[in-house]
Design a protein around this motif. Structure first.
Motif, PDB file in Angstrom:
ATOM      1  N   LEU A 146       0.706  -1.191  -0.111  1.00 21.79           N
ATOM      2  CA  LEU A 146      -0.007  -0.093  -0.015  1.00 21.79           C
ATOM      3  C   LEU A 146       0.813   1.238   0.016  1.00 21.79           C
ATOM      4  N   ALA A 147       1.878   1.056   0.977  1.00 22.88           N
ATOM      5  CA  ALA A 147       2.923   2.503   0.804  1.00 22.88           C
ATOM      6  C   ALA A 147       3.421   2.544  -0.639  1.00 22.88           C
ATOM      7  N   ALA A 148       3.832   1.380  -1.136  1.00 26.31           N
ATOM      8  CA  ALA A 148       4.509   1.744  -2.297  1.00 26.31           C
ATOM      9  C   ALA A 148       3.618   2.100  -3.542  1.00 26.31           C
ATOM     10  N   ALA A 149       2.175   1.800  -3.455  1.00 21.33           N
ATOM     11  CA  ALA A 149       1.357   2.191  -4.348  1.00 21.33           C
ATOM     12  C   ALA A 149       0.720   3.696  -4.080  1.00 21.33           C
ATOM     13  N   ASP A 150       1.268   4.281  -3.018  1.00 19.18           N
ATOM     14  CA  ASP A 150       1.069   5.658  -2.296  1.00 19.18           C
ATOM     15  C   ASP A 150      -0.566   5.500  -2.120  1.00 19.18           C
ATOM     16  N   PHE A 151      -0.855   4.767  -1.135  1.00 12.84           N
ATOM     17  CA  PHE A 151      -2.242   4.557  -0.756  1.00 12.84           C
ATOM     18  C   PHE A 151      -2.274   5.647   0.184  1.00 12.84           C
ATOM     19  N   ALA A 152      -3.348   6.396   0.291  1.00 13.93           N
ATOM     20  CA  ALA A 152      -3.681   7.438   1.090  1.00 13.93           C
ATOM     21  C   ALA A 152      -3.863   7.356   2.557  1.00 13.93           C
ATOM     22  N   GLU A 153      -3.205   7.690   3.337  1.00 13.32           N
ATOM     23  CA  GLU A 153      -3.134   7.498   4.651  1.00 13.32           C
ATOM     24  C   GLU A 153      -4.749   7.587   5.316  1.00 13.32           C
ATOM     25  N   LEU A 154      -5.540   8.580   4.909  1.00 13.91           N
ATOM     26  CA  LEU A 154      -6.992   8.504   5.079  1.00 13.91           C
ATOM     27  C   LEU A 154      -7.706   7.174   4.815  1.00 13.91           C
ATOM     28  N   ARG A 155      -7.292   6.578   3.626  1.00 15.25           N
ATOM     29  CA  ARG A 155      -7.879   5.270   3.165  1.00 15.25           C
ATOM     30  C   ARG A 155      -7.483   4.386   4.090  1.00 15.25           C
ATOM     31  N   TYR A 209       4.193   2.246   7.324  1.00 13.76           N
ATOM     32  CA  TYR A 209       4.529   3.485   7.839  1.00 13.76           C
ATOM     33  C   TYR A 209       6.344   3.381   7.819  1.00 13.76           C
ATOM     34  N   ALA A 210       6.583   2.087   8.006  1.00 12.39           N
ATOM     35  CA  ALA A 210       8.163   1.927   7.689  1.00 12.39           C
ATOM     36  C   ALA A 210       8.426   2.150   6.272  1.00 12.39           C
ATOM     37  N   SER A 211       7.540   1.358   5.210  1.00 10.83           N
ATOM     38  CA  SER A 211       7.793   1.713   3.971  1.00 10.83           C
ATOM     39  C   SER A 211       7.699   3.054   3.487  1.00 10.83           C
ATOM     40  N   LYS A 212       6.737   3.680   3.732  1.00 11.10           N
ATOM     41  CA  LYS A 212       6.363   5.144   3.576  1.00 11.10           C
ATOM     42  C   LYS A 212       7.667   6.086   4.116  1.00 11.10           C
ATOM     43  N   ASN A 213       8.274   5.778   5.430  1.00 17.05           N
ATOM     44  CA  ASN A 213       9.260   6.540   5.921  1.00 17.05           C
ATOM     45  C   ASN A 213      10.653   5.986   5.232  1.00 17.05           C
ATOM     46  N   ASN A 214      10.710   4.847   4.626  1.00 19.17           N
ATOM     47  CA  ASN A 214      11.824   4.811   3.939  1.00 19.17           C
ATOM     48  C   ASN A 214      11.898   5.521   2.682  1.00 19.17           C
ATOM     49  N   LYS A 215      10.731   5.356   1.863  1.00 21.01           N
ATOM     50  CA  LYS A 215      10.713   5.953   0.499  1.00 21.01           C
ATOM     51  C   LYS A 215      11.095   7.659   0.906  1.00 21.01           C
ATOM     52  N   GLN A 216      10.439   8.030   1.864  1.00 19.66           N
ATOM     53  CA  GLN A 216      10.953   9.543   2.061  1.00 19.66           C
ATOM     54  C   GLN A 216      12.295   9.914   2.179  1.00 19.66           C
ATOM     55  N   ALA A 217      12.981   8.947   3.064  1.00 18.16           N
ATOM     56  CA  ALA A 217      14.421   9.143   3.355  1.00 18.16           C
ATOM     57  C   ALA A 217      15.258   9.002   2.104  1.00 18.16           C
TER      58      ALA A 217
END
Length: 206
Positions: free
Chosen positions: A125-134, A193-201
């Motif tokens: 979901l993080a890799a696919a840019d799934f919205a946090e609200l969803r 969130y681990a994947s999302k934060n890794n992408k941001q880093a």
């Protein structure tokens, strides 16, 4: 009622029976598939990837959890879910678990070509840019709202072409209201969130 029996589903994933090979819709299990819920999901996905299963895939993608009219649903339910020991013997409890598996089968049908054991749902979901609200909506949903959110999430990942372990969808549905519910939902959030934060880093380092 559907609500009360629905909440007892998670106990069913802990008592699988031995698999058999007497069904016409059964596909060969992946090498090393083992037993239990992941193996059952692997077998279903493998069967739906088969060249002759296009009609079943289409039927299961359209499946509504409370509509038992699909022949493909009943064939797969008997060949994989019943055989693996995930259904109670009868009564309202069985009905509610069948409803849960309708949602699971519909999600696998959406993602059969993208099923990848070990690829966490949160990571996909993080890799696919799934919205946090969803994500919040998915993780807060219960009962039939959960089944609808699972359907929409599977469709989202399919549209994005993102690989995912469909077992995580099954765990999410089957644990709802049970003692493992929070653990399953925390695992999804943690991976997201681990994947999302890794992408941001990585973006900041580039």
């Amino acid at each position: 009622s559907q609500t009360s029996t629905y909440r007892r589903n998670p106990t069913l994933v802990e008592t699988p029976r031995m698999d058999t090979t007497n069904s016409a819709v059964r596909a060969e299990a992946p090498v090393g598939a083992g037993t239990g819920l992941p193996a059952t999901i692997n077998r279903i996905a493998a069967a739906l990837r088969h060249a002759g299963a296009a009609g079943d895939r289409a039927s299961l993608r359209r499946l509504q959890p409370n509509d038992p009219s699909s022949p493909a649903y009943w064939r797969f339910l008997d060949a994989y879910v019943e055989d693996a020991g995930f259904l109670p013997a009868g009564g309202e409890r069985r009905h509610d678990v069948e409803v849960c598996w309708a949602a699971i089968l519909a999600a696998i049908a959406q993602l059969a070509e993208l099923h990848r054991p070990g690829r966490a749902l949160g990571d996909a979901l993080a890799a696919a840019d799934f919205a946090e609200l969803r994500l919040v909506r998915l993780l807060r949903a219960r009962e039939h709202a959960l089944l609808e959110n699972v359907r929409l999430t599977a469709r989202f990942l399919a549209a994005k072409g993102e690989y995912v372990d469909c077992t995580d969808f099954a765990r999410l549905v089957l644990s709802s209201g049970g003692r493992n519910e929070e653990t399953v939902r925390r695992d999804i959030a943690r991976a997201f969130y681990a994947s999302k934060n890794n992408k941001q880093a990585k973006r900041e380092d580039s």
